[in-house]
Write a protein that holds these residues in place. Sequence first.
Motif, PDB file in Angstrom:
ATOM      1  N   ARG A 531       0.723  -1.192   0.022  1.00 16.79           N
ATOM      2  CA  ARG A 531      -0.059   0.072   0.037  1.00 16.79           C
ATOM      3  C   ARG A 531       0.798   1.488   0.101  1.00 16.79           C
ATOM      4  N   LEU A 532       1.863   1.205   0.778  1.00 13.68           N
ATOM      5  CA  LEU A 532       2.745   2.563   0.801  1.00 13.68           C
ATOM      6  C   LEU A 532       3.568   2.403  -0.326  1.00 13.68           C
ATOM      7  N   ALA A 533       4.074   1.474  -1.137  1.00 14.02           N
ATOM      8  CA  ALA A 533       4.845   1.370  -2.394  1.00 14.02           C
ATOM      9  C   ALA A 533       3.918   2.095  -3.155  1.00 14.02           C
ATOM     10  N   GLU A 534       2.668   1.716  -3.460  1.00 13.39           N
ATOM     11  CA  GLU A 534       1.518   2.174  -4.384  1.00 13.39           C
ATOM     12  C   GLU A 534       1.557   3.632  -4.279  1.00 13.39           C
ATOM     13  N   LEU A 535       1.207   4.011  -3.068  1.00  9.34           N
ATOM     14  CA  LEU A 535       1.046   5.617  -2.783  1.00  9.34           C
ATOM     15  C   LEU A 535       2.303   6.313  -3.128  1.00  9.34           C
ATOM     16  N   GLY A 536       3.574   5.846  -2.579  1.00 13.58           N
ATOM     17  CA  GLY A 536       4.874   6.244  -2.993  1.00 13.58           C
ATOM     18  C   GLY A 536       4.910   6.487  -4.468  1.00 13.58           C
ATOM     19  N   ARG A 641      -2.611  15.675  -0.570  1.00 14.37           N
ATOM     20  CA  ARG A 641      -3.701  14.675  -0.279  1.00 14.37           C
ATOM     21  C   ARG A 641      -3.183  13.324  -0.145  1.00 14.37           C
ATOM     22  N   ILE A 642      -2.313  13.056  -0.854  1.00 18.68           N
ATOM     23  CA  ILE A 642      -1.421  11.688  -0.905  1.00 18.68           C
ATOM     24  C   ILE A 642      -0.742  11.547   0.498  1.00 18.68           C
ATOM     25  N   GLN A 643      -0.175  12.919   0.987  1.00 23.32           N
ATOM     26  CA  GLN A 643       0.343  12.788   2.358  1.00 23.32           C
ATOM     27  C   GLN A 643      -0.696  12.298   3.477  1.00 23.32           C
ATOM     28  N   ARG A 644      -1.748  12.960   3.276  1.00 21.64           N
ATOM     29  CA  ARG A 644      -2.737  12.632   4.546  1.00 21.64           C
ATOM     30  C   ARG A 644      -3.171  11.012   4.077  1.00 21.64           C
ATOM     31  N   GLU A 645      -3.116  10.645   3.112  1.00 21.50           N
ATOM     32  CA  GLU A 645      -3.680   8.863   2.920  1.00 21.50           C
ATOM     33  C   GLU A 645      -2.395   8.361   3.645  1.00 21.50           C
ATOM     34  N   ILE A 646      -1.008   8.639   3.186  1.00 17.61           N
ATOM     35  CA  ILE A 646       0.019   7.955   3.858  1.00 17.61           C
ATOM     36  C   ILE A 646      -0.134   7.781   5.329  1.00 17.61           C
ATOM     37  N   ALA A 647      -0.180   9.003   5.888  1.00 17.85           N
ATOM     38  CA  ALA A 647      -0.379   9.095   7.409  1.00 17.85           C
ATOM     39  C   ALA A 647      -1.475   8.515   7.847  1.00 17.85           C
ATOM     40  N   GLY A 648      -2.605   8.460   7.314  1.00 21.44           N
ATOM     41  CA  GLY A 648      -3.703   7.830   7.625  1.00 21.44           C
ATOM     42  C   GLY A 648      -3.470   5.958   7.663  1.00 21.44           C
ATOM     43  N   THR A 649      -2.776   5.628   6.536  1.00 19.67           N
ATOM     44  CA  THR A 649      -2.768   4.175   6.355  1.00 19.67           C
ATOM     45  C   THR A 649      -1.542   3.903   7.504  1.00 19.67           C
ATOM     46  N   ASP A 650      -0.684   4.497   7.922  1.00 17.58           N
ATOM     47  CA  ASP A 650       0.002   4.333   9.010  1.00 17.58           C
ATOM     48  C   ASP A 650      -0.438   4.101  10.324  1.00 17.58           C
ATOM     49  N   ARG A 651      -1.452   5.174  10.495  1.00 19.56           N
ATOM     50  CA  ARG A 651      -2.221   5.060  11.690  1.00 19.56           C
ATOM     51  C   ARG A 651      -3.118   3.783  11.934  1.00 19.56           C
ATOM     52  N   GLU A 652      -3.554   3.525  10.662  1.00 13.88           N
ATOM     53  CA  GLU A 652      -4.418   2.189  10.777  1.00 13.88           C
ATOM     54  C   GLU A 652      -3.598   1.022  11.038  1.00 13.88           C
ATOM     55  N   MET A 653      -2.581   0.929  10.612  1.00 19.47           N
ATOM     56  CA  MET A 653      -1.603  -0.291  10.741  1.00 19.47           C
ATOM     57  C   MET A 653      -1.216  -0.348  12.348  1.00 19.47           C
ATOM     58  N   SER A 654      -0.893   0.845  12.697  1.00 21.67           N
ATOM     59  CA  SER A 654      -0.302   1.167  14.265  1.00 21.67           C
ATOM     60  C   SER A 654      -1.593   0.863  15.127  1.00 21.67           C
ATOM     61  N   GLY A 655      -2.857   1.243  14.626  1.00 21.50           N
ATOM     62  CA  GLY A 655      -3.642   1.170  15.567  1.00 21.50           C
ATOM     63  C   GLY A 655      -4.331  -0.425  15.539  1.00 21.50           C
TER      64      GLY A 655
END
Length: 655
Positions: A531-536, A641-655
């Motif tokens: 997912r992060l590779a895709e956003l990157g 916009r993508i930076q917000r998605e990246i941060a959200g993805t990481d929060r989901e994983m840490s959660g």
Amino acid sequence: MYATPEPVTGYVVRSVHLLLQSRFGRAAGLADPAVRLLDPAAGPLNFVLAACRRTVAAHREADGNIQALLSRHLLPHFHGVELLASEHARGLMAMRRFLESLGFAGRRERIAFRLADALAGPEATTFEPSEETTLPVLVGNPPWRGHSANQGPWITSLVRGYPLPDGREEEGYFRVDGQPLGERNPKWLSDDYVKFLRLAQWKIDLSGKGIVAFVVNHNGLDAPTFRGLRRSLMRTFEEIYALDLHGNQRKREKAPDGGSDENVFSSVAQGAAILLLVKRPGLRRRVLRADLFGPRPAKLRTLARGSVETTAWSEVQPCFPSYLFLAGDARIEEEYRRGMALPEIFPVHSAGVITGQDSLLAGLDRRVFEERFGLRENDRWRRCLTAYLARPFDVRHLLYAPELLARPRRAVMAHMWTGANLGLIVARQCKEEPGAMVTRWIAGHKALSAYDVNSLFPLHLYPQAGGFPNVAPELSRQLGEDYGAIPEASEILGYIYAVLYNPCYRKRYRELLRREFPRIQFSRDPNHFRRLAELGGELISLHLLEDDRLQQSSVRFLGDSGQPLGASRRKLCNYRESEGRVYVNEHGLRFEGIEPEVWAFRVGGYQVLSNWLQARAGHVLSSHQCREFRWTAEALRLTLRIQREIAGTDREMSG
């Protein structure tokens, strides 16, 4: 030559006096007959004289005999060494005036001030007499000179190590915990102040006790090249006090409140620091730090009335591998260091190209090169012309003729020549904000900041067929085991790029990212990685201006497009937030549809859109350049916009 301000000298001398009392139990401080004081780069004897005055004042308070103090202690035991004859003469005159003021007029007293090179060998700085009962103190402001002329074999060898009295080896500044420093260019360890510091450390090691109090370049507190130096000081001294006086004009340092921060030395660009080093077996080992910001007069007032006892010190925990004399959260640093540094991931890399003459070899208009070098008739020069990333989103033309360039970096830039490769650009150290950028082309050494040298990491290595991934084999194997298949090099780059643009990552590790190459922790979860590779990958496509969505940019160029841009920043970058417009000349030529956060977007040290316009001041924009600006603005909007998605993805994983 820059004279040390009297308040700085006073702070150092008062601190030494107090440390002798509190750490060594010498109630008389500098007046104790066991003290042997030396300034090995004494200049006009400012530090020695300040120490003499302090000693006389303390002795008077104790109702002591000043004449006996001078003849039995100060004159035989307070030493100076100076290389320059003019400074030596000034120092002798100043000392004689001091002696005359105390009633020594007309007496032919011997002054322990040698005209010699303290770095030439041990005989130049010998304390007389040298006994086990003596207590050495070294003070001063040794010269800061990165391109040192002092290349004598004795001091050069001393910097690399020396035997200790107990038979062990002091490993020197080019090793860290037994391992080579590994710096490609460790030239700053040849700075004169480093050599004088090493000389002082050596003398204290031989004695087994003592104090060093030097004014130094503050880069020694945190620059990666000096980690061996810092580790070595921690082995020798029980207590280290590092007072960072800041004032680094090259970094454009500011006070924490955003106010001005000036150097205590007028006209000196590099920041200063005071190091107080105490060796006394039995003391608890610790490193303490304090910072002094603000205008120069305010700093000098603070130093004039301050000392080691009045300074608000904070204990810091320098740790492997950098041993930084900086405050920080040890838990966060330990977490950060679990990641791999970029050079460990992409082994082949180098700093960017230095043209040495930008106005001649780099430019915006290909036609200028055709006229200047006759490219149409000269096939060789025509083949040398290539695209060149000068600033974020700012691709120019470069005549890449290695014989004309100051630093062509051919070994790495050869992999970027065709434009078919990808390269990641980051800075090893950041005086401003950390940043990252991708390119398909050769890149300059200041592509991310006007004040930081950045490096380029090519994704593939040519001329192997199809390009060979510039990815550490052990990393590929590990990721293959974790994910069930080895990821493509482009996926690894995409993941890394997403991490580097993650606002949470930047905020959490902000200070660490400023000090060294970024470190990357790879997720053990294959879905998270992908997912992060895709956003990157989306960010990479946007930053190369290759994403199809850019064609739908809502930014428009209005006005007479045949008019040139303004020549001054005020006329060129007149952004009006309420209108969402930036006016680029005084006749109403403008771009509209630019949101405030897009206009303010920065990559590294550059405000992207403003910097892009300034590079074209006074020019008439072509239709291609208008489109480039519009697409860049849209790329920045989508990046947010993508930076917000990246941060959200990481929060989901840490959660």
